[in-house]
Enzyme design. Structure first.
Site, short mmCIF file in Angstrom:
data_model
loop_
_atom_site.label_atom_id
_atom_site.label_comp_id
_atom_site.label_asym_id
_atom_site.label_seq_id
_atom_site.Cartn_x
_atom_site.Cartn_y
_atom_site.Cartn_z
N THR A 124 24.43 -32.09 11.69
CA THR A 124 24.83 -31.15 10.64
C THR A 124 25.15 -29.76 11.17
OG1 THR A 124 22.48 -30.95 10.19
CG2 THR A 124 23.77 -32.28 8.67
N ASN A 125 24.76 -29.46 12.42
CA ASN A 125 25.15 -28.16 12.96
C ASN A 125 26.66 -28.11 13.17
OD1 ASN A 125 22.42 -27.65 13.03
ND2 ASN A 125 22.22 -28.13 15.21
N CYS A 137 20.23 -35.39 12.51
CA CYS A 137 19.56 -34.63 13.56
C CYS A 137 20.07 -33.20 13.40
CB CYS A 137 19.83 -35.20 14.94
SG CYS A 137 21.55 -35.48 15.33
N LYS A 184 0.20 -16.59 -19.61
CA LYS A 184 -1.07 -16.19 -20.21
C LYS A 184 -1.11 -16.60 -21.68
CE LYS A 184 -2.60 -12.30 -18.55
NZ LYS A 184 -2.35 -10.86 -18.35
N MET A 206 1.71 -6.43 -13.80
CA MET A 206 2.00 -5.82 -15.09
C MET A 206 0.69 -5.22 -15.63
SD MET A 206 5.19 -6.86 -15.20
CE MET A 206 5.72 -6.79 -16.88
N ARG A 230 21.63 -39.67 23.23
CA ARG A 230 23.00 -39.23 23.00
C ARG A 230 23.70 -39.02 24.34
NH1 ARG A 230 24.45 -33.45 20.73
NH2 ARG A 230 23.98 -33.00 22.91
N ARG A 279 -5.41 -20.21 -15.74
CA ARG A 279 -4.12 -20.57 -15.17
C ARG A 279 -4.39 -21.38 -13.91
NH1 ARG A 279 -3.12 -14.35 -13.37
NH2 ARG A 279 -4.98 -14.25 -12.12
N GLY A 289 -1.67 -8.63 -10.77
CA GLY A 289 -1.71 -7.19 -10.67
C GLY A 289 -0.41 -6.48 -10.93
N SER A 303 24.38 -40.85 12.68
CA SER A 303 23.43 -39.75 12.66
C SER A 303 24.23 -38.48 12.40
CB SER A 303 22.68 -39.65 13.99
OG SER A 303 21.79 -38.56 13.95
N ARG A 325 18.84 -35.41 24.04
CA ARG A 325 20.04 -34.84 24.65
C ARG A 325 19.96 -34.98 26.15
NH1 ARG A 325 19.61 -30.23 20.27
NH2 ARG A 325 17.45 -30.69 20.76
N ARG A 358 -1.90 -7.08 -23.40
CA ARG A 358 -1.84 -7.72 -22.08
C ARG A 358 -0.46 -8.28 -21.83
NH1 ARG A 358 -6.28 -12.28 -22.27
NH2 ARG A 358 -6.29 -11.89 -20.02
N TYR A 410 16.26 -42.04 8.04
CA TYR A 410 15.31 -41.12 8.66
C TYR A 410 15.89 -39.71 8.76
CZ TYR A 410 18.12 -41.48 12.93
OH TYR A 410 19.14 -41.41 13.82
N HIS A 414 -7.50 -7.73 -5.50
CA HIS A 414 -6.05 -7.86 -5.41
C HIS A 414 -5.61 -8.35 -4.03
CE1 HIS A 414 -2.08 -6.05 -4.47
NE2 HIS A 414 -1.78 -6.69 -5.59
P1 ADP Z 1 -4.02 -9.56 -15.39
O1 ADP Z 1 -2.72 -10.15 -15.71
O2 ADP Z 1 -3.96 -8.45 -14.41
O3 ADP Z 1 -5.05 -10.59 -15.05
P2 ADP Z 1 -5.28 -9.37 -17.98
O4 ADP Z 1 -4.41 -9.27 -19.17
O5 ADP Z 1 -5.84 -10.70 -17.73
O6 ADP Z 1 -4.50 -8.81 -16.71
O7 ADP Z 1 -6.40 -8.30 -18.16
C1 ADP Z 1 -7.26 -7.96 -17.14
C2 ADP Z 1 -8.68 -8.04 -17.58
O8 ADP Z 1 -8.88 -7.25 -18.74
C3 ADP Z 1 -9.11 -9.41 -18.00
O9 ADP Z 1 -9.50 -10.17 -16.92
C4 ADP Z 1 -10.27 -9.10 -18.91
O10 ADP Z 1 -11.44 -8.95 -18.14
C5 ADP Z 1 -9.88 -7.81 -19.53
N1 ADP Z 1 -9.41 -8.07 -20.88
C6 ADP Z 1 -8.16 -8.28 -21.30
N2 ADP Z 1 -8.12 -8.51 -22.62
C7 ADP Z 1 -9.38 -8.42 -23.05
C8 ADP Z 1 -10.02 -8.55 -24.32
N3 ADP Z 1 -9.31 -8.84 -25.41
N4 ADP Z 1 -11.33 -8.41 -24.37
C9 ADP Z 1 -12.05 -8.12 -23.27
N5 ADP Z 1 -11.52 -7.98 -22.06
C10 ADP Z 1 -10.22 -8.12 -21.93
MG MG Z 2 -6.03 -11.75 -16.00
MG MG Z 3 -3.87 -6.31 -14.16
#
Ligand code: ADP
Ligand code: MG
Ligand code: MG
Length: 929
Positions: free
Chosen positions: A815-816, A879, A43, A125, A665, A381, A123, A812, A606, A114, A899, A499
């Site tokens: 490998t087994n 094989c 990120k 952290m 074989r 990303r 989801g 050939s 075989r 963040r 091959y 999620h």
């Molecule tokens: P995750 O790793 O779960 O995607 P993020 O750090 O991206 O978590 O945060 C989740 C959401 O929180 C983001 O998609 C965004 O909508 C909101 N968010 C995070 N930082 C900010 C910010 N500085 N301003 C506004 N919204 C934010």
């Molecule tokens: Mg995010």
């Molecule tokens: Mg999150």
């Protein structure tokens, strides 16, 4: 002279060298960049890239490096000495850029904290928004925005997130599924909404929110035993610590285990200026993909929510609106698109997404927020996608010249390709029934199984070898392992970016989300849909491609039949790869099947497989006679009886594979296994041999071996009973001659098993040659060609490869057996000890599944080098099941094999793996230039 300056410079920098723990970004600048994922996390690195390199609108902020996380865990949860001052300096920098002050009563700066590890962990952290909002800063925020409702909405969110993510964890409380402070506060808000008669959070008036915040704080203090910190700095550090702490949270560890992410990487922390998508109707927040991650369609795709903040979109609280007409689905088609509601912002976003794709040469997942018509980029990303989408995008991006062919084959993982080969509902069966419920198609393919209502039950069922359909109101990260174990996932809430959808797509799991009509009763373990109540254990079938749910178990189809893109993509792989891919096939049906999957020949036929399975009664009986023969005469008689069966089996298979070649074989049957155990079978056999039961028993006992794996088998049979080799050679050559007469290309390759010395080949070749001459004389077929090669499956043969190659036309690697004999592990007895070896980490992987490149691989490498020294054009293959294992295929590519050969259904994976190995070569060479 030069040396001296270098030395001086080194000294200077060493003296100055203090570790840099924080990198800032924003306002078209950045100290880091996209290549620094290890240090800044995914990120942070991409925030820097978007801000500094691409000059996109990114709210200013800074990234605390992953090294601090490592420090934190190595030093009893403390920070480096300089960190506090560094954070303060960087906060000052943000304050200058935003012209706001953290903790100011007049013009307060709010930030988000963040997390962001190197690899994206959806989801996993925690992120905390609105840090810096306190009783003191609230009036300033209200004065600035003129909107008390908004400010108190932000405040109640902060209390909810902070008490859950920071305080509850710090208090060491581990609430059960569906309990805890978050649930309590959610419940309070729900009650309030009920009382007010509003369905949407944004409809709660300011004065009610003010009261709610006060109640929240009182509840937090009561439940968690400490007060919500109404101090900005305390909030900030609490949040930073919570992110580092969450790196070793249970669910983060579980996710890393499943995804093989090292536990010592650590996470970075991003502190970033808040921008507000919840400031009214001109604000919004959303998630988008530069292409559709569910099917690969190349249009910009996404969802947004007006007047919303942060994770509202992902949480699936309200039904998100579609970005544009390409993004509309069953539930959202009546909602206004961003393109319509905010055309200017949409245009800007569309330009940005195009710029991002050009820059990253890949499909991206984007998070953005619109604050009063001003667009802000919060994340980008490389986007997760399912197999169908991965293949579609790879093909499209080559066409668009966005990526090369080599890059394209690396864009689809073997697992993703496997999805296209996964089961789907038989369309014929599906056409006859009506869905009982519909939701959003979050993960394609079909699944059918028994209903379960929680992760633990899904895991139990999976472990019992049964298919589970996990039915949930919505999924949360605690469900990860259950989602993994389930064959299909069905949720009541959530959108295409929820999620459940993200995780399922990443794994290529059949998944339907947002199936609003479900009425789940968790305590009774029932779910109502389509007017019917289902209990736990009842069967459902899901069509994840369409989002349709069916009652009962529908007929499923095998391997991705008729997928045009699959054919095209594999053709692309074929262009890139160097290795040939053959199949192990023992029957004409196998051969035909293997060709469908793209096999270029049979690497292992075989012969003895004609003694198993259907129609094997007759040949099996003769084989048993042969095995139990006591004299050469008896044996010759049996062998001659066997001949027509063998010839027919070979002929049909060569024909099915023509014009590609077939490696036949010679027999390597475990003799003792063929002696019948049923008394009536024994009697029948004794009668046919014209011997008494006493004599029969004596002969059978004589076949007993102490260690059959190392006993009288393979080429050793041919040496002791030359008539057996002769008969097989005759069968092979007559089959080929007859095919050639009918203009069918047939170039048999005769393969000798279990060789340990070159002289064995010399011995057998002489017999084979005589039979060849006899067949040519008899049939008068002039263009009959053949080759004789050997399996390399005994370490001695590998060691003496130089000598062996002088007598063999090809190698050939079996490998087994080679693995078995190199380790000295009996393949059939590993159950007693190998699991323990893996558990204790003595061995990294089961060597029978993943080629042991260090040990067995060294023998192979030696054999390849020596073999090619003796015979530069020596054909070399593998094989055995390793031939279809992607890592092993890459090894074979590196070692210069001709091959790989694997079972038919693994052929597409092997074609991809071979292409990826070659592509990596090409890309590495380009990089060097
Ligand atoms: P995750 O790793 O779960 O995607 P993020 O750090 O991206 O978590 O945060 C989740 C959401 O929180 C983001 O998609 C965004 O909508 C909101 N968010 C995070 N930082 C900010 C910010 N500085 N301003 C506004 N919204 C934010
Ligand atoms: Mg995010
Ligand atoms: Mg999150």
């Amino acid at each position: 002279m030069v040396k001296q300056t270098v030395k001086k410079a080194a000294k200077k920098s060493a003296a100055k060298k203090t570790v840099k723990y924080i990198y800032s970004f924003g306002a078209g600048k950045a100290e880091g960049n996209g290549s620094m994922k290890e240090l800044l996390g995914g990120k942070g690195a991409n925030l820097a890239e978007m801000s500094g390199t691409l000059k996109l609108p990114v709210p200013p902020g800074f990234t605390i490096t992953t090294e601090v996380c490592t420090y934190y865990w190595n030093n009893k949860r403390t920070y480096p000495k300089t960190l506090q001052a560094d954070v303060e300096t960087n906060l000052k920098k943000i304050e200058r850029e935003t012209k706001k002050q953290f903790g100011s009563e007049k013009n307060p700066l709010l930030v988000s904290v963040r997390s962001g590890a190197r690899a994206s962990m959806p989801g996993m952290m925690e992120t905390i928004l609105n840090i810096g909002l306190t009783e003191k800063t609230i009036p300033g925020m209200i004065a600035k925005t003129g909107d008390p409702r908004f400010v108190y909405d932000a405040y109640r969110r902060l209390i909810m997130m902070y008490s859950d993510v920071v305080m509850e964890k710090a208090a060491g409380i581990e609430p059960k599924d569906g309990e805890g402070i978050r649930k309590i506060l959610d419940g309070m808000m729900g009650d309030l909404k009920k009382k007010l008669g509003v369905s949407d959070d944004t409809h709660i008036p300011a004065e009610e929110l003010i009261k709610l915040c006060a109640q929240f704080k009182a509840t937090v203090k009561k439940v968690l035993g400490s007060a919500f910190p109404d101090d900005p700095m305390q909030q900030l550090w609490g949040a930073i610590g919570a992110v580092f702490a969450s790196w070793n949270g249970k669910r983060a560890i579980a996710y890393r285990n499943i995804e093989n992410i090292p536990h010592d990487w650590g996470t970075a922390v991003n502190v970033q200026t808040m921008v507000f998508g919840n400031m009214g109707e001109t604000s919004a927040t959303g998630v988008a993909f530069t292409r559709n991650p569910g099917n690969g369609d190349s249009h910009f795709y996404g969802e947004y929510l007006i007047n919303a903040q942060g994770e509202d979109v992902v949480a699936g609280i309200r039904t998100p609106s579609p970005m544009n007409r390409w993004s509309a689905n069953e539930h959202s088609k009546h909602l206004p698109t961003l393109e319509k509601t905010m055309p200017k912002v949409y245009k800007e976003l569309d330009k940005i997404q195009q710029k991002l794709e050009k820059h990253f040469h890949d499909m991206l997942d984007i998070e953005f927020t619109i604050e009063d018509q001003k667009l802000w980029m919060l994340q980008c990303r490389v986007g997760k996608r399912n197999g169908t989408a991965a293949v579609q995008m790879a093909l499209d991006m080559v066409k668009e010249k966005l990526i090369t062919q080599e890059q394209a084959v690396l864009r689809v993982t073997p697992a993703q390709l496997g999805e296209l080969l996964l089961p789907a509902i038989d369309p014929k069966a599906e056409a006859q029934v009506k869905p009982i419920a519909t939701g959003l198609p979050a993960g394609p393919g079909g699944a059918c199984g028994k209903i379960v209502f929680n992760s633990a039950d899904a895991i139990k069922l999976h472990e019992a070898g049964k298919n589970a359909i996990l039915v949930r109101e919505e999924t949360n990260p605690e469900d990860i392992e259950g989602m993994r174990a389930a064959s299909g996932i069905l949720t009541q809430r959530g959108g295409m970016t929820s999620h459940a959808a993200l995780v399922a797509r990443g794994w290529g799991k059949c998944c339907i989300v947002g199936c609003g009509e479900l009425e789940i009763n968790l305590s009774a373990k029932t779910v109502k849909m389509g007017g019917k109540t289902f209990k736990e254990g009842d069967e459902l079938t899901l069509n994840g491609t369409k989002g349709w749910v069916y009652n009962g178990a529908l007929k499923m189809l095998e391997a991705g039949e008729g997928n045009k893109n699959l054919v095209k993509f594999l053709a692309l792989c074929d262009k890139v790869r160097v290795l040939k891919v053959r199949a192990n096939a023992d029957t004409p049906e196998d051969a035909a099947n293997a060709r469908k999957f793209g096999a270029e020949g049979i690497g292992l036929f075989r012969i003895e497989h004609m003694f198993y399975g259907k129609n094997s009664d007759k040949p099996l009986f003769i084989l048993r006679k042969m095995i139990l023969s006591a004299s050469e005469d008896e044996r010759k008689k049996a062998v001659n009886e066997l001949f027509p069966f063998m010839k027919a089996a070979i002929k049909d298979t060569i024909k099915a594979m023509a014009p590609y070649s077939v490696t036949v074989r010679l027999m390597d049957p475990p003799l003792h296994e063929f002696v019948p155990t049923l008394p009536e079978k024994q009697q029948e056999l004794a009668k046919a041999l014209g011997i008494s039961m006493a004599e029969f028993k004596e002969r059978a006992a004589g076949l007993h071996e102490v260690n059959p794996m190392m006993g009288h088998r393979g080429i050793r049979l041919g040496v002791t009973y030359p008539e057996i080799t002769r008969m097989q050679a005759r069968a092979i050559f007559e089959a080929a001659a007859e095919l050639l007469k009918n203009k069918v290309k047939a170039v048999p390759e005769v393969m000798i098993p279990l060789t340990c010395d070159a002289q064995e080949i010399v011995n057998q070749k002489a017999l084979i040659r005589e039979e060849y001459d006899a067949v040519v004389a008899k049939t008068k077929v002039k263009n009959l060609n053949f080759s004789v090669g050997t399996m390399i499956e005994i370490p001695r043969a590998a060691v003496l490869a130089y000598e062996v190659a002088q007598e063999a036309d090809f190698f050939s690697f079996g490998t087994n057996d080679l693995t078995q004999m190199t380790f000295g592990f009996s393949r059939d007895d590993i159950g007693a000890f190998l699991p323990e070896y893996l558990k204790q980490g003595i061995l990294e992987a089961d060597p029978f599944q993943t080629l042991d490149q260090r040990g067995v691989g060294m023998l192979i490498e030696h054999a390849v080098v020596e073999g090619r020294e003796a015979k530069p054009n020596l054909k070399i293959g593998i094989c055995g099941e390793h031939g279809g294992d992607p890592e092993s295929v890459e090894f074979c590519h590196r070692e210069g094999f001709t091959y790989v050969s694997c079972s038919a259904f693994r052929v597409p994976i092997a074609r991809l793996a071979a292409a990826q190995a070659a592509a990596k070569d090409v890309l590495a060479k380009k990089k060097h230039k």
